[in-house]
Design a protein around this motif. Structure first.
Motif, PDB file in Angstrom:
ATOM      1  N   ALA A 158       0.802  -1.424  -0.252  1.00  9.34           N
ATOM      2  CA  ALA A 158      -0.050   0.169  -0.058  1.00  9.34           C
ATOM      3  C   ALA A 158       0.819   1.129   0.093  1.00  9.34           C
ATOM      4  CB  ALA A 158      -0.483  -0.153   1.223  1.00  9.34           C
ATOM      5  N   GLN A 159       1.757   1.411   0.685  1.00  8.55           N
ATOM      6  CA  GLN A 159       3.027   2.442   0.388  1.00  8.55           C
ATOM      7  C   GLN A 159       3.458   2.727  -0.728  1.00  8.55           C
ATOM      8  OE1 GLN A 159       3.018   5.114   3.184  1.00  8.55           O
ATOM      9  NE2 GLN A 159       4.836   5.838   2.195  1.00  8.55           N
ATOM     10  N   MET A 160       3.985   1.771  -1.132  1.00 11.14           N
ATOM     11  CA  MET A 160       4.324   1.444  -2.902  1.00 11.14           C
ATOM     12  C   MET A 160       3.902   2.158  -3.472  1.00 11.14           C
ATOM     13  SD  MET A 160       5.778  -1.603  -4.881  1.00 11.14           S
ATOM     14  CE  MET A 160       4.169  -2.140  -5.163  1.00 11.14           C
ATOM     15  N   GLU A 161       2.818   1.426  -3.799  1.00 11.88           N
ATOM     16  CA  GLU A 161       1.677   2.281  -4.830  1.00 11.88           C
ATOM     17  C   GLU A 161       0.976   3.724  -4.618  1.00 11.88           C
ATOM     18  OE1 GLU A 161      -1.482  -0.715  -3.590  1.00 11.88           O
ATOM     19  OE2 GLU A 161      -1.468  -1.671  -4.784  1.00 11.88           O
ATOM     20  N   LYS A 162       1.204   3.768  -3.264  1.00 12.94           N
ATOM     21  CA  LYS A 162       0.775   5.688  -2.919  1.00 12.94           C
ATOM     22  C   LYS A 162       1.813   5.995  -3.473  1.00 12.94           C
ATOM     23  CE  LYS A 162       0.740   8.628   1.311  1.00 12.94           C
ATOM     24  NZ  LYS A 162       1.475   9.240   1.134  1.00 12.94           N
ATOM     25  N   GLU A 163       2.967   5.863  -2.787  1.00 12.78           N
ATOM     26  CA  GLU A 163       5.230   6.659  -3.168  1.00 12.78           C
ATOM     27  C   GLU A 163       4.409   6.868  -5.138  1.00 12.78           C
ATOM     28  OE1 GLU A 163       7.809   5.221  -1.344  1.00 12.78           O
ATOM     29  OE2 GLU A 163       7.308   5.818   0.560  1.00 12.78           O
ATOM     30  N   TYR A 179      -0.440  23.587 -10.782  1.00 10.28           N
ATOM     31  CA  TYR A 179      -0.728  22.876 -10.399  1.00 10.28           C
ATOM     32  C   TYR A 179      -2.249  22.373  -9.826  1.00 10.28           C
ATOM     33  CZ  TYR A 179       4.178  22.066  -9.749  1.00 10.28           C
ATOM     34  OH  TYR A 179       5.437  22.034  -9.901  1.00 10.28           O
ATOM     35  N   PRO A 180      -2.850  22.533 -11.227  1.00 10.04           N
ATOM     36  CA  PRO A 180      -5.423  22.860 -11.234  1.00 10.04           C
ATOM     37  C   PRO A 180      -5.426  21.490 -10.436  1.00 10.04           C
ATOM     38  CG  PRO A 180      -4.066  22.233 -13.421  1.00 10.04           C
ATOM     39  CD  PRO A 180      -2.760  22.045 -12.803  1.00 10.04           C
ATOM     40  N   ASN A 181      -5.397  20.545 -10.080  1.00 11.25           N
ATOM     41  CA  ASN A 181      -5.146  18.928  -9.126  1.00 11.25           C
ATOM     42  C   ASN A 181      -4.910  19.301  -7.982  1.00 11.25           C
ATOM     43  OD1 ASN A 181      -6.458  17.403 -11.804  1.00 11.25           O
ATOM     44  ND2 ASN A 181      -4.232  16.926 -12.091  1.00 11.25           N
ATOM     45  N   VAL A 182      -4.685  19.997  -7.306  1.00 11.23           N
ATOM     46  CA  VAL A 182      -4.625  20.477  -6.011  1.00 11.23           C
ATOM     47  C   VAL A 182      -5.531  21.266  -5.626  1.00 11.23           C
ATOM     48  CG1 VAL A 182      -2.710  21.676  -3.866  1.00 11.23           C
ATOM     49  CG2 VAL A 182      -1.722  19.882  -5.842  1.00 11.23           C
ATOM     50  N   ARG A 183      -6.539  20.905  -4.432  1.00 16.93           N
ATOM     51  CA  ARG A 183      -7.320  22.150  -4.275  1.00 16.93           C
ATOM     52  C   ARG A 183      -6.176  22.437  -2.883  1.00 16.93           C
ATOM     53  NH1 ARG A 183     -12.839  19.649  -0.984  1.00 16.93           N
ATOM     54  NH2 ARG A 183     -11.296  20.008   0.982  1.00 16.93           N
ATOM     55  N   GLN A 195       6.479  19.985  -1.551  1.00 16.58           N
ATOM     56  CA  GLN A 195       7.527  20.203  -2.081  1.00 16.58           C
ATOM     57  C   GLN A 195       7.272  21.666  -3.389  1.00 16.58           C
ATOM     58  OE1 GLN A 195       9.255  17.086  -4.697  1.00 16.58           O
ATOM     59  NE2 GLN A 195      11.062  17.688  -3.494  1.00 16.58           N
ATOM     60  N   THR A 196       5.894  21.147  -4.090  1.00 20.08           N
ATOM     61  CA  THR A 196       6.381  22.611  -5.331  1.00 20.08           C
ATOM     62  C   THR A 196       5.371  23.784  -4.669  1.00 20.08           C
ATOM     63  OG1 THR A 196       3.610  21.209  -5.335  1.00 20.08           O
ATOM     64  CG2 THR A 196       5.530  20.923  -6.620  1.00 20.08           C
ATOM     65  N   PRO A 225       1.445  16.863  -7.750  1.00 17.24           N
ATOM     66  CA  PRO A 225       0.750  17.095  -6.724  1.00 17.24           C
ATOM     67  C   PRO A 225      -0.799  16.768  -7.309  1.00 17.24           C
ATOM     68  CG  PRO A 225       2.022  18.494  -7.348  1.00 17.24           C
ATOM     69  CD  PRO A 225       2.483  17.424  -8.709  1.00 17.24           C
ATOM     70  N   LYS A 226      -1.368  16.867  -5.832  1.00 20.62           N
ATOM     71  CA  LYS A 226      -3.043  16.691  -6.472  1.00 20.62           C
ATOM     72  C   LYS A 226      -3.700  16.205  -4.484  1.00 20.62           C
ATOM     73  CE  LYS A 226      -3.845  11.453  -7.164  1.00 20.62           C
ATOM     74  NZ  LYS A 226      -3.962  10.455  -8.087  1.00 20.62           N
TER      75      LYS A 226
END
Length: 288
Positions: A76-81, A116-120, A278-279, A88-89
């Motif tokens: 699960a951690q691997m998939e998340k990373e 980065y439009p996918n970040v709220r 980071q961004t 960014p989102k």
């Protein structure tokens, strides 16, 4: 050893009921039985046994469950990373004072959203002390704070150094000395949780004059400035918030204050590589 067999074992070990496990996995009960038998044959251990009407894990089954839980946690951690590498989102929460929210961050966030439009982006209007705590509590991802701050688990990025002044409305300063103003009017102060309070305390500790009275109005720069403009009293304010009033002549500088306001962006060090943090920090340093 097949991963799907381990997944089946994990669900059966959690449910301890073949019917419930079958519904959860979308398999038939015979399919689950075959997969568990295959795993038992491969490991050379019985993993489940019956006690009356109950299905329970054997000693080998309990030990295997510990390892299987760790395996799927790592997956699960691997998939998340791996997913985060796409960019960014999601949600980015920034804690900052009312002044920073309204005067400094609006155009920076607009620029960031174009990239980065996918970040709220969510803004939390908090004074510096509460903003720092919100980052520690994982309520905010980033905080913009005023004043020096050093903690080993926090990353600190310098943004700005701003001059500070003891000021009063020009109407009050007309034909009055500094001593007269201190004697006739109260000092307009921030509350003790505001980062500005330490600058104020150190200023008066070394000043020859002391306020005869004081009014505490909270942690808002705008509220303090309004009180000064209304002729309520005098205050210590940063150069940026009174720039317009100084140009117009509605506020007068009584004395420069030797200690400047330093502005920093902070976040937990362990989260510094997260794409959203980071961004945004990168954009913040470029645009501020």
């Amino acid at each position: 050893m097949e991963l799907r067999h381990l997944k089946t074992f994990k669900v059966v070990a959690e449910e301890l009921n073949l019917s419930k496990a079958a519904n959860k996995l979308g398999y038939t009960q015979p399919t689950i039985t075959l997969q568990i038998q295959s795993l038992e044959k491969e490991l050379n251990h019985t993993l489940f046994t019956r006690i009356g009407k109950r299905t329970v894990l054997t000693t080998a089954g309990k030990q295997l469950k510990v390892h299987v839980d760790q395996i799927f946690s790592l997956i699960a951690q691997m998939e998340k990373e791996m997913e985060e590498l796409h960019g960014p989102k999601g949600i980015l929460t920034i804690a900052a004072s009312e002044y920073y929210c309204t005067r400094r961050l609006s155009h920076i966030i607009k620029h960031y959203k174009e990239l980065y439009p996918n970040v709220r982006v969510n803004l939390l209007p908090l004074n510096s002390a509460h903003a720092i705590q919100s980052v520690k509590d994982h309520v905010a991802d980033i905080a913009i704070i005023a004043g020096n701050f050093h903690e080993i688990d926090m990353r600190q990025i310098f943004l700005e150094e701003e001059k500070t002044f003891l000021v009063v409305s020009s109407q009050i300063s007309k034909d009055r000395s500094l001593e007269d103003i201190f004697g006739l009017y109260p000092f307009i102060s921030y509350d003790k949780n505001c980062s500005f309070s330490s600058i104020i305390n150190r200023y008066f500790k070394t000043s020859k004059l002391q306020p005869q009275s004081m009014i505490v109005v909270g942690g808002s720069d705008e509220t303090v400035k309004s009180a000064v403009l209304n002729g309520t009293g005098y205050a210590i304010l940063g150069e940026n918030i009174i720039k317009k009033e100084l140009e117009e002549g509605s506020i007068t500088i009584l004395q420069p204050v030797s200690e400047p306001i330093t502005t920093f962006c902070i976040n937990l060090k362990v989260r510094s590589e997260e794409p959203n943090i980071q961004t945004f920090c990168s954009v913040l340093q470029r645009v501020w």
